[in-house]
Design a protein around this motif. Structure first.
Motif, PDB file in Angstrom:
ATOM      1  N   ILE A   2       0.807  -1.323   0.266  1.00 39.28           N
ATOM      2  CA  ILE A   2       0.092  -0.533  -0.270  1.00 39.28           C
ATOM      3  C   ILE A   2       0.809   1.084  -0.183  1.00 39.28           C
ATOM      4  N   LYS A   3       2.074   1.392   0.406  1.00 41.99           N
ATOM      5  CA  LYS A   3       3.373   2.842   0.858  1.00 41.99           C
ATOM      6  C   LYS A   3       2.899   2.885  -1.363  1.00 41.99           C
ATOM      7  N   LEU A  56       0.338   5.166  -2.677  1.00 45.46           N
ATOM      8  CA  LEU A  56      -0.654   5.892  -1.929  1.00 45.46           C
ATOM      9  C   LEU A  56      -0.217   7.653  -2.135  1.00 45.46           C
ATOM     10  N   ILE A  60      -6.447   0.926  -4.165  1.00 41.98           N
ATOM     11  CA  ILE A  60      -5.828   1.370  -2.743  1.00 41.98           C
ATOM     12  C   ILE A  60      -7.088   0.455  -1.673  1.00 41.98           C
ATOM     13  N   LYS A  85      -4.972  -2.241   1.245  1.00 47.63           N
ATOM     14  CA  LYS A  85      -4.843  -1.193   2.506  1.00 47.63           C
ATOM     15  C   LYS A  85      -5.420  -1.730   3.497  1.00 47.63           C
ATOM     16  N   ILE A 139      -7.306  11.131  -1.582  1.00 44.77           N
ATOM     17  CA  ILE A 139      -6.818  11.571  -0.018  1.00 44.77           C
ATOM     18  C   ILE A 139      -7.809  12.009   1.473  1.00 44.77           C
ATOM     19  N   HIS A 194      -9.903   8.771   1.543  1.00 48.50           N
ATOM     20  CA  HIS A 194      -9.007   7.541   2.381  1.00 48.50           C
ATOM     21  C   HIS A 194      -8.201   8.484   3.500  1.00 48.50           C
ATOM     22  N   LEU A 196      -5.784   6.564   6.440  1.00 45.06           N
ATOM     23  CA  LEU A 196      -4.899   5.534   5.468  1.00 45.06           C
ATOM     24  C   LEU A 196      -3.901   6.658   5.821  1.00 45.06           C
ATOM     25  N   TYR A 197      -3.849   8.117   5.609  1.00 50.71           N
ATOM     26  CA  TYR A 197      -3.224   9.582   4.867  1.00 50.71           C
ATOM     27  C   TYR A 197      -2.203   9.493   6.357  1.00 50.71           C
ATOM     28  N   ASN A 233       0.399   7.338   7.229  1.00 52.22           N
ATOM     29  CA  ASN A 233       1.410   8.214   6.987  1.00 52.22           C
ATOM     30  C   ASN A 233       1.546   8.665   6.560  1.00 52.22           C
ATOM     31  N   PHE A 243       3.252  11.274   3.622  1.00 53.82           N
ATOM     32  CA  PHE A 243       1.911  12.523   2.808  1.00 53.82           C
ATOM     33  C   PHE A 243       2.965  14.113   2.973  1.00 53.82           C
TER      34      PHE A 243
END
Length: 285
Positions: A144-145, A148, A186, A190, A228, A231, A234-235, A238, A242
């Protein structure tokens, strides 16, 4: 359609969504030509009206196992409708103007069978423009990274139908077309797993001036904003990555503006100085 019950080989559904694209016949032939035989071919005609496309579909209709006719509703809905009608354990989307090399399905299914952590299988890409090869592209793949801040797989890739069902399929309400593949990936990744890139050139991607990708290129930031916000947790998880990505985008934008301004200044300068130089040469003479 081939009977797939009680067969040891997994069944693949190749789904081709088509809207006013006579190249769909080549896409169907690409699907037919796969060395992997335990498959079905589903074409969703998303409201095509032009004569060439309809003739192209007619020319390959005997190779199509399921033909779905619908009013134009967009690629996401067309793909979802095709997958809903599918019988396969695995789904391979194929855009109507692209094609796979004949061994893709065979190699992709082997990867899927041997590693349950693989949720997406993609490959290296031969990019074609106006009938000429213009270079090879290799998606990043990964977890997933890697997804992103950009799509790290090809839109035409293989995934499991059960994973598609678990996330509710393609997003059908994206305010801007052209990001449905990335958003789907994504969603798939995820919760874990990764995208595997076959290190071979097995996909042929046609770059067209009037394609969806070309038409929405200038809306990239708007699309990214939507991803963004949808999700955001998720951001948040991270956040450092981001922030780094945002600063990279800002710096890239500033560099591009500087380059454009420098070119503009140069052009203006030349426009002003050229007649002056000519006058100088006249008086000198």
């Amino acid at each position: 359609m081939q009977e797939h019950k009680n067969k040891p080989l997994p069944f693949i559904s190749i789904v081709i969504a088509c809207y006013n694209d006579p190249n769909v016949a080549n896409a169907v032939r690409s699907a037919v030509g796969q060395t992997y035989k335990n498959k079905e071919i589903i074409v969703v005609n998303d409201g095509s009206e032009d004569k060439e496309t309809l003739e192209a579909l007619s020319s390959v209709k005997e190779n199509i196992d399921i033909l779905i006719e619908q009013e134009n509703q967009g690629q996401s809905i067309a793909r979802n409708n095709g997958i809903k009608r599918s019988s396969g354990d695995f789904i391979l989307n194929l855009d109507s103007d692209d094609s796979f090399e004949k061994s893709f399905c065979h190699k992709a299914i082997e990867v899927m069978k041997n590693d349950g952590q693989v949720k997406i299988v993609t490959c290296k890409v031969n990019r074609i423009y106006n009938g000429k090869n213009i270079g090879i592209f290799q998606p990043a793949g990964g977890d997933i990274k890697n997804f992103l801040f950009a799509n790290a797989a090809v839109g035409s890739s293989m995934f499991r139908k059960k994973d598609w069902e678990a996330i509710g399929g393609y997003e059908e309400k994206l305010p801007i077309l052209g990001f449905e593949d990335w958003e789907l990936y994504i969603q798939l990744l995820k919760t874990g797993g990764y995208a595997y890139v076959i290190p071979e050139i097995l996909f042929n991607y046609q770059i067209r001036e009037n394609s969806t990708t070309q038409r929405i290129r200038h809306l990239r930031l708007e699309k990214f904003k939507y991803i963004i916000l949808k999700h955001k947790e998720l951001y948040k998880d991270n956040f450092e990555g981001f922030v780094d990505n945002m600063f990279e985008r800002i710096e890239k934008g500033a560099s591009e503006r500087d380059r454009i301004e420098h070119q503009l200044e140069y052009r203006v300068g030349e426009a002003v100085l050229t007649p002056l130089r000519k006058l100088k040469s006249i008086f000198k003479g």
